[in-house]
Design a protein around this motif. Structure first.
Motif, PDB file in Angstrom:
ATOM      1  N   ALA A  14      36.089  54.977  38.838  1.00 21.25           N
ATOM      2  CA  ALA A  14      36.618  55.761  37.292  1.00 21.25           C
ATOM      3  C   ALA A  14      38.352  55.082  37.575  1.00 21.25           C
ATOM      4  CB  ALA A  14      36.656  56.473  37.224  1.00 21.25           C
ATOM      5  N   LEU A  15      38.901  55.005  38.987  1.00 20.51           N
ATOM      6  CA  LEU A  15      40.198  54.825  39.251  1.00 20.51           C
ATOM      7  C   LEU A  15      40.483  53.305  39.028  1.00 20.51           C
ATOM      8  CD1 LEU A  15      41.398  56.499  42.406  1.00 20.51           C
ATOM      9  CD2 LEU A  15      41.204  56.934  39.913  1.00 20.51           C
ATOM     10  N   ALA A  16      39.170  52.140  38.739  1.00 17.51           N
ATOM     11  CA  ALA A  16      40.295  50.607  38.628  1.00 17.51           C
ATOM     12  C   ALA A  16      40.605  50.878  36.949  1.00 17.51           C
ATOM     13  CB  ALA A  16      38.295  49.734  38.550  1.00 17.51           C
ATOM     14  N   GLY A  17      41.504  49.192  36.775  1.00 13.05           N
ATOM     15  CA  GLY A  17      41.779  49.557  35.705  1.00 13.05           C
ATOM     16  C   GLY A  17      41.083  48.668  34.633  1.00 13.05           C
ATOM     17  N   PRO A  18      41.299  48.161  33.728  1.00 10.97           N
ATOM     18  CA  PRO A  18      40.472  48.036  32.443  1.00 10.97           C
ATOM     19  C   PRO A  18      39.957  46.436  33.080  1.00 10.97           C
ATOM     20  CG  PRO A  18      42.429  47.788  31.369  1.00 10.97           C
ATOM     21  CD  PRO A  18      43.082  48.593  32.365  1.00 10.97           C
ATOM     22  N   ARG A  33      33.453  43.267  44.223  1.00  7.23           N
ATOM     23  CA  ARG A  33      34.401  43.778  44.081  1.00  7.23           C
ATOM     24  C   ARG A  33      36.413  43.323  44.241  1.00  7.23           C
ATOM     25  NH1 ARG A  33      34.482  49.155  43.269  1.00  7.23           N
ATOM     26  NH2 ARG A  33      32.552  49.323  42.652  1.00  7.23           N
ATOM     27  N   SER A  34      36.033  42.289  45.633  1.00  4.26           N
ATOM     28  CA  SER A  34      37.192  41.745  46.355  1.00  4.26           C
ATOM     29  C   SER A  34      37.794  41.303  45.057  1.00  4.26           C
ATOM     30  CB  SER A  34      36.688  40.918  46.908  1.00  4.26           C
ATOM     31  OG  SER A  34      37.812  40.269  47.969  1.00  4.26           O
ATOM     32  N   VAL A  35      37.143  40.390  43.621  1.00  6.29           N
ATOM     33  CA  VAL A  35      37.217  38.893  42.946  1.00  6.29           C
ATOM     34  C   VAL A  35      38.186  39.914  41.983  1.00  6.29           C
ATOM     35  CG1 VAL A  35      37.041  37.557  41.603  1.00  6.29           C
ATOM     36  CG2 VAL A  35      36.265  37.300  43.549  1.00  6.29           C
ATOM     37  N   CYS A  36      37.518  40.806  41.010  1.00  6.45           N
ATOM     38  CA  CYS A  36      37.825  42.053  40.364  1.00  6.45           C
ATOM     39  C   CYS A  36      38.885  42.860  40.441  1.00  6.45           C
ATOM     40  CB  CYS A  36      36.492  42.390  40.047  1.00  6.45           C
ATOM     41  SG  CYS A  36      35.562  41.862  39.066  1.00  6.45           S
ATOM     42  N   ALA A  37      38.943  43.071  41.938  1.00  8.54           N
ATOM     43  CA  ALA A  37      40.335  44.203  42.480  1.00  8.54           C
ATOM     44  C   ALA A  37      41.713  42.901  42.372  1.00  8.54           C
ATOM     45  CB  ALA A  37      40.354  44.235  43.613  1.00  8.54           C
ATOM     46  N   CYS A  38      41.328  41.877  42.996  1.00 13.22           N
ATOM     47  CA  CYS A  38      42.474  40.665  42.813  1.00 13.22           C
ATOM     48  C   CYS A  38      43.266  40.358  41.390  1.00 13.22           C
ATOM     49  CB  CYS A  38      41.867  39.800  43.786  1.00 13.22           C
ATOM     50  SG  CYS A  38      43.208  38.336  43.658  1.00 13.22           S
ATOM     51  N   VAL A  39      41.798  40.532  40.626  1.00 10.67           N
ATOM     52  CA  VAL A  39      42.209  39.826  39.149  1.00 10.67           C
ATOM     53  C   VAL A  39      42.983  41.093  38.456  1.00 10.67           C
ATOM     54  CG1 VAL A  39      40.991  39.593  36.956  1.00 10.67           C
ATOM     55  CG2 VAL A  39      40.707  37.832  38.400  1.00 10.67           C
ATOM     56  N   LYS A  84      47.421  33.470  28.959  1.00 15.59           N
ATOM     57  CA  LYS A  84      46.838  32.427  29.666  1.00 15.59           C
ATOM     58  C   LYS A  84      47.837  32.186  30.450  1.00 15.59           C
ATOM     59  CE  LYS A  84      47.665  28.147  28.024  1.00 15.59           C
ATOM     60  NZ  LYS A  84      48.607  26.849  27.154  1.00 15.59           N
ATOM     61  N   THR A  85      49.300  32.671  30.809  1.00 12.23           N
ATOM     62  CA  THR A  85      49.979  32.696  31.775  1.00 12.23           C
ATOM     63  C   THR A  85      48.759  33.725  33.351  1.00 12.23           C
ATOM     64  OG1 THR A  85      51.848  32.663  30.904  1.00 12.23           O
ATOM     65  CG2 THR A  85      51.847  34.337  32.467  1.00 12.23           C
ATOM     66  N   PHE A  86      48.654  34.855  33.013  1.00  6.76           N
ATOM     67  CA  PHE A  86      47.283  36.490  33.088  1.00  6.76           C
ATOM     68  C   PHE A  86      46.906  35.141  33.837  1.00  6.76           C
ATOM     69  CE2 PHE A  86      43.339  37.579  32.496  1.00  6.76           C
ATOM     70  CZ  PHE A  86      43.474  38.536  34.060  1.00  6.76           C
ATOM     71  N   GLY A  87      46.391  34.371  33.406  1.00 10.50           N
ATOM     72  CA  GLY A  87      44.711  33.639  33.950  1.00 10.50           C
ATOM     73  C   GLY A  87      45.063  32.479  35.248  1.00 10.50           C
ATOM     74  N   GLN A  88      45.869  32.173  34.440  1.00  8.93           N
ATOM     75  CA  GLN A  88      46.477  30.188  35.374  1.00  8.93           C
ATOM     76  C   GLN A  88      46.967  31.432  36.838  1.00  8.93           C
ATOM     77  OE1 GLN A  88      49.982  28.663  32.975  1.00  8.93           O
ATOM     78  NE2 GLN A  88      48.294  27.590  32.325  1.00  8.93           N
ATOM     79  N   GLN A  89      47.635  32.574  36.701  1.00 12.38           N
ATOM     80  CA  GLN A  89      48.154  33.166  37.548  1.00 12.38           C
ATOM     81  C   GLN A  89      46.674  33.544  38.609  1.00 12.38           C
ATOM     82  OE1 GLN A  89      51.250  35.966  36.986  1.00 12.38           O
ATOM     83  NE2 GLN A  89      52.886  33.880  36.778  1.00 12.38           N
ATOM     84  N   ALA A  90      46.001  34.383  37.391  1.00  9.75           N
ATOM     85  CA  ALA A  90      44.796  34.814  38.817  1.00  9.75           C
ATOM     86  C   ALA A  90      44.108  34.033  39.807  1.00  9.75           C
ATOM     87  CB  ALA A  90      43.859  35.960  37.153  1.00  9.75           C
ATOM     88  N   GLU A  91      43.895  32.452  39.009  1.00  3.00           N
ATOM     89  CA  GLU A  91      43.017  31.860  39.282  1.00  3.00           C
ATOM     90  C   GLU A  91      44.163  30.814  40.354  1.00  3.00           C
ATOM     91  OE1 GLU A  91      41.222  27.118  37.949  1.00  3.00           O
ATOM     92  OE2 GLU A  91      42.022  28.275  36.698  1.00  3.00           O
ATOM     93  N   ALA A  92      44.707  30.655  40.427  1.00  2.00           N
ATOM     94  CA  ALA A  92      45.728  30.589  41.592  1.00  2.00           C
ATOM     95  C   ALA A  92      45.667  31.541  42.626  1.00  2.00           C
ATOM     96  CB  ALA A  92      47.217  29.884  41.205  1.00  2.00           C
ATOM     97  N   TYR A  93      46.102  33.041  42.798  1.00  2.00           N
ATOM     98  CA  TYR A  93      45.657  34.280  42.925  1.00  2.00           C
ATOM     99  C   TYR A  93      44.317  34.379  43.651  1.00  2.00           C
ATOM    100  CZ  TYR A  93      47.828  38.344  44.945  1.00  2.00           C
ATOM    101  OH  TYR A  93      48.169  39.214  46.294  1.00  2.00           O
ATOM    102  N   CYS A  94      43.460  34.366  42.854  1.00  2.00           N
ATOM    103  CA  CYS A  94      42.196  35.125  43.358  1.00  2.00           C
ATOM    104  C   CYS A  94      41.394  34.237  43.896  1.00  2.00           C
ATOM    105  CB  CYS A  94      41.876  35.392  42.283  1.00  2.00           C
ATOM    106  SG  CYS A  94      43.274  37.229  42.075  1.00  2.00           S
ATOM    107  N   ALA A  95      41.430  32.728  43.563  1.00  2.00           N
ATOM    108  CA  ALA A  95      40.630  31.960  44.087  1.00  2.00           C
ATOM    109  C   ALA A  95      40.856  31.878  45.309  1.00  2.00           C
ATOM    110  CB  ALA A  95      40.527  30.587  43.198  1.00  2.00           C
ATOM    111  N   ARG A  96      40.388  32.211  46.240  1.00  2.00           N
ATOM    112  CA  ARG A  96      40.990  31.502  47.891  1.00  2.00           C
ATOM    113  C   ARG A  96      39.601  30.889  48.369  1.00  2.00           C
ATOM    114  NH1 ARG A  96      42.202  37.899  48.345  1.00  2.00           N
ATOM    115  NH2 ARG A  96      43.950  37.706  47.597  1.00  2.00           N
TER     116      ARG A  96
END
Length: 96
Positions: A14-18, A33-39, A84-96
Motif C-alpha cells: 500500500a505504501l509503494a508508489g504507482p 521486490r528489490s527491482v521494483c523498489a529500485c525502479v 525515456k529518461t526514466f527508463g534509461q536511468q532505471a536500467e542503469a541504476y537498477c540493473a546490477r
C-alpha cells in the motif's frame, strides 16, 4: 504469525508508489521486490506523480505505451521524453 506477515506485506504494498505496485503486480520474470523498489526510486527522482501513474498503466497495457509514443500530441511527446529518461536511468541504476 501468518496474519502479521500478510499485514506487513499488504502495508508495504500500500505504501509503494504507482510504478512499484504495477511492477509487483506484473507477470515479468525480473519483477521482484528489490527491482521494483529500485525502479520506483528512480521514478520518484525523474517523474511527477501524474507521469508515474501514466507509466504504471503501461505494465498492464503495453500497447498503450506504443500509442503514447506514436502520438502527435505535444503533451504525449513531452511525457515520452521524460519516460525515456526514466527508463534509461532505471536500467542503469537498477540493473546490477
Amino acid at each position: 504469525a501468518c496474519a502479521a506477515v500478510f499485514l506487513s506485506l499488504s502495508t508495504t504494498f500500500a505504501l509503494a508508489g504507482p510504478i512499484e505496485r504495477a511492477c509487483l503486480s506484473s507477470d515479468r520474470k525480473a519483477a521482484n521486490r528489490s527491482v521494483c523498489a529500485c525502479v520506483q526510486q528512480v521514478a520518484d527522482m525523474t517523474l511527477r506523480g501524474g507521469d508515474q501513474r501514466k507509466a504504471a498503466a503501461f505494465f498492464k497495457d503495453p500497447d498503450r505505451a506504443q500509442k503514447v509514443r506514436m502520438s502527435k500530441s505535444d503533451n504525449d511527446n513531452d511525457f515520452w521524453r521524460r519516460y525515456k529518461t526514466f527508463g534509461q536511468q532505471a536500467e542503469a541504476y537498477c540493473a546490477r
